[in-house]
Motif scaffolding. Structure first.
Motif, PDB file in Angstrom:
ATOM      1  N   ARG A   1       1.051  -1.319  -0.039  1.00 25.32           N
ATOM      2  CA  ARG A   1       0.217   0.052  -0.055  1.00 25.32           C
ATOM      3  C   ARG A   1       0.620   1.382  -0.013  1.00 25.32           C
ATOM      4  O   ARG A   1       0.597   2.159  -0.587  1.00 25.32           O
ATOM      5  CB  ARG A   1      -1.037   0.008   1.086  1.00 25.32           C
ATOM      6  CG  ARG A   1      -1.622   1.166   1.217  1.00 25.32           C
ATOM      7  CD  ARG A   1      -2.825   1.241   2.308  1.00 25.32           C
ATOM      8  NE  ARG A   1      -3.797   0.086   1.928  1.00 25.32           N
ATOM      9  CZ  ARG A   1      -4.443  -0.424   3.094  1.00 25.32           C
ATOM     10  NH1 ARG A   1      -4.203  -0.442   4.266  1.00 25.32           N
ATOM     11  NH2 ARG A   1      -5.314  -1.360   2.661  1.00 25.32           N
TER      12      ARG A   1
ATOM     13  N   ARG B   1       4.129   1.517  -0.926  1.00 27.29           N
ATOM     14  CA  ARG B   1       4.596   1.439  -2.429  1.00 27.29           C
ATOM     15  C   ARG B   1       3.579   2.061  -3.200  1.00 27.29           C
ATOM     16  O   ARG B   1       4.001   3.011  -4.205  1.00 27.29           O
ATOM     17  CB  ARG B   1       5.054   0.324  -2.855  1.00 27.29           C
ATOM     18  CG  ARG B   1       5.790   0.109  -4.083  1.00 27.29           C
ATOM     19  CD  ARG B   1       5.648  -1.259  -4.786  1.00 27.29           C
ATOM     20  NE  ARG B   1       4.124  -1.512  -5.160  1.00 27.29           N
ATOM     21  CZ  ARG B   1       3.905  -2.779  -5.110  1.00 27.29           C
ATOM     22  NH1 ARG B   1       4.585  -3.874  -4.796  1.00 27.29           N
ATOM     23  NH2 ARG B   1       2.451  -3.103  -5.227  1.00 27.29           N
ATOM     24  N   ASP B   2       2.605   1.658  -3.430  1.00 30.16           N
ATOM     25  CA  ASP B   2       1.413   2.043  -4.341  1.00 30.16           C
ATOM     26  C   ASP B   2       1.170   3.719  -4.276  1.00 30.16           C
ATOM     27  O   ASP B   2       1.152   4.538  -5.090  1.00 30.16           O
ATOM     28  CB  ASP B   2       0.252   1.218  -4.271  1.00 30.16           C
ATOM     29  CG  ASP B   2       0.247  -0.084  -4.661  1.00 30.16           C
ATOM     30  OD1 ASP B   2       1.039  -0.499  -5.432  1.00 30.16           O
ATOM     31  OD2 ASP B   2      -0.704  -0.732  -4.588  1.00 30.16           O
ATOM     32  N   GLU B   3       1.028   4.012  -2.994  1.00 29.24           N
ATOM     33  CA  GLU B   3       0.706   5.274  -2.754  1.00 29.24           C
ATOM     34  C   GLU B   3       1.995   6.275  -3.256  1.00 29.24           C
ATOM     35  O   GLU B   3       1.655   7.325  -3.699  1.00 29.24           O
ATOM     36  CB  GLU B   3       0.645   5.753  -1.248  1.00 29.24           C
ATOM     37  CG  GLU B   3      -0.838   5.195  -0.823  1.00 29.24           C
ATOM     38  CD  GLU B   3      -1.266   5.257   0.696  1.00 29.24           C
ATOM     39  OE1 GLU B   3      -0.174   5.907   1.405  1.00 29.24           O
ATOM     40  OE2 GLU B   3      -2.335   5.128   1.419  1.00 29.24           O
TER      41      GLU B   3
ATOM     42  N   LEU C   1       1.883   6.355  -7.028  1.00 29.95           N
ATOM     43  CA  LEU C   1       0.668   7.203  -7.428  1.00 29.95           C
ATOM     44  C   LEU C   1       1.103   8.576  -7.309  1.00 29.95           C
ATOM     45  O   LEU C   1       0.829   9.635  -8.234  1.00 29.95           O
ATOM     46  CB  LEU C   1      -0.555   6.841  -6.749  1.00 29.95           C
ATOM     47  CG  LEU C   1      -1.331   5.659  -7.147  1.00 29.95           C
ATOM     48  CD1 LEU C   1      -1.905   5.140  -6.122  1.00 29.95           C
ATOM     49  CD2 LEU C   1      -2.012   5.571  -8.816  1.00 29.95           C
TER      50      LEU C   1
ATOM     51  N   PHE D   1       2.849  -5.078 -10.615  1.00 29.83           N
ATOM     52  CA  PHE D   1       1.886  -3.801 -11.056  1.00 29.83           C
ATOM     53  C   PHE D   1       0.497  -4.448 -11.531  1.00 29.83           C
ATOM     54  O   PHE D   1       0.226  -5.139 -12.255  1.00 29.83           O
ATOM     55  CB  PHE D   1       2.636  -3.276 -12.356  1.00 29.83           C
ATOM     56  CG  PHE D   1       1.996  -2.066 -12.843  1.00 29.83           C
ATOM     57  CD1 PHE D   1       1.896  -1.027 -12.004  1.00 29.83           C
ATOM     58  CD2 PHE D   1       1.224  -1.835 -13.997  1.00 29.83           C
ATOM     59  CE1 PHE D   1       1.337   0.261 -12.501  1.00 29.83           C
ATOM     60  CE2 PHE D   1       0.669  -0.826 -14.212  1.00 29.83           C
ATOM     61  CZ  PHE D   1       0.705   0.216 -13.493  1.00 29.83           C
ATOM     62  N   ASP D   2      -0.310  -3.995 -10.982  1.00 30.49           N
ATOM     63  CA  ASP D   2      -1.980  -4.105 -11.105  1.00 30.49           C
ATOM     64  C   ASP D   2      -2.412  -3.088 -11.887  1.00 30.49           C
ATOM     65  O   ASP D   2      -2.869  -2.025 -11.486  1.00 30.49           O
ATOM     66  CB  ASP D   2      -2.588  -4.517  -9.791  1.00 30.49           C
ATOM     67  CG  ASP D   2      -4.079  -4.625  -9.935  1.00 30.49           C
ATOM     68  OD1 ASP D   2      -4.667  -4.579 -11.106  1.00 30.49           O
ATOM     69  OD2 ASP D   2      -4.569  -5.418  -8.925  1.00 30.49           O
TER      70      ASP D   2
ATOM     71  N   ARG E   1      -5.868  -1.849 -10.962  1.00 33.06           N
ATOM     72  CA  ARG E   1      -6.071  -1.147  -9.735  1.00 33.06           C
ATOM     73  C   ARG E   1      -5.415   0.322 -10.011  1.00 33.06           C
ATOM     74  O   ARG E   1      -6.274   1.313  -9.549  1.00 33.06           O
ATOM     75  CB  ARG E   1      -5.438  -1.745  -8.584  1.00 33.06           C
ATOM     76  CG  ARG E   1      -5.057  -1.099  -7.538  1.00 33.06           C
ATOM     77  CD  ARG E   1      -4.277  -2.096  -6.190  1.00 33.06           C
ATOM     78  NE  ARG E   1      -3.843  -1.620  -5.039  1.00 33.06           N
ATOM     79  CZ  ARG E   1      -4.349  -0.544  -4.224  1.00 33.06           C
ATOM     80  NH1 ARG E   1      -5.626  -0.462  -4.221  1.00 33.06           N
ATOM     81  NH2 ARG E   1      -3.809  -0.231  -3.369  1.00 33.06           N
ATOM     82  N   PHE E   2      -4.329   0.384 -10.768  1.00 31.27           N
ATOM     83  CA  PHE E   2      -3.617   1.687 -11.006  1.00 31.27           C
ATOM     84  C   PHE E   2      -4.471   2.461 -11.784  1.00 31.27           C
ATOM     85  O   PHE E   2      -4.705   3.816 -11.397  1.00 31.27           O
ATOM     86  CB  PHE E   2      -2.300   1.402 -11.605  1.00 31.27           C
ATOM     87  CG  PHE E   2      -1.519   2.692 -11.839  1.00 31.27           C
ATOM     88  CD1 PHE E   2      -0.670   3.152 -10.904  1.00 31.27           C
ATOM     89  CD2 PHE E   2      -1.478   3.265 -13.194  1.00 31.27           C
ATOM     90  CE1 PHE E   2      -0.069   4.293 -11.008  1.00 31.27           C
ATOM     91  CE2 PHE E   2      -0.629   4.376 -13.342  1.00 31.27           C
ATOM     92  CZ  PHE E   2      -0.034   4.809 -12.432  1.00 31.27           C
TER      93      PHE E   2
END
Length: 101
Positions: A12, A14-16, A19, A85-86, A89-90
């Motif tokens: 989470r 990492r994704d933030e 983004l 990498f999704d 979701r991205f």
């Protein structure tokens, strides 16, 4: 006992970070900033975003993805296979992040 992040929390975070970086780069791609990122997921994001006409400089994003993941041959499917990498979701989260900048 040390506070060790769980894999879910780490993903989470990492994704933030990814983004937030992509939001900051939209419309003004800085090649060196992308290449300074060592996580392979940034190559996947660059390749994914190269397909979004509204995001920015497609040619630069393709070059970035190729530079960061040369073994993938520039193919999004190959980069995605090599990372976590999704795409769906991205694609869902990025507009939300862009609307709050």
């Amino acid at each position: 006992m040390a506070n060790v992040p769980t894999p879910e929390f780490s993903a989470r975070a990492r994704d933030e970070q990814l983004l937030a970086f992509c939001v900051a780069q939209q419309g003004r791609i800085e090649r060196e900033a992308w290449l300074a990122k060592k996580e392979p997921i940034y190559a996947a994001a660059a390749r994914f975003l190269a397909e979004m006409d509204w995001y920015g400089d497609r040619a630069t994003l393709l070059e970035i993805a190729e530079s960061m993941a040369p073994a993938a041959g520039g193919l999004l499917s190959e980069i995605v296979k090599r990372t976590e990498f999704d795409c769906a979701r991205f694609a869902h989260l990025l507009p939300h992040y862009l609307s709050h900048r």
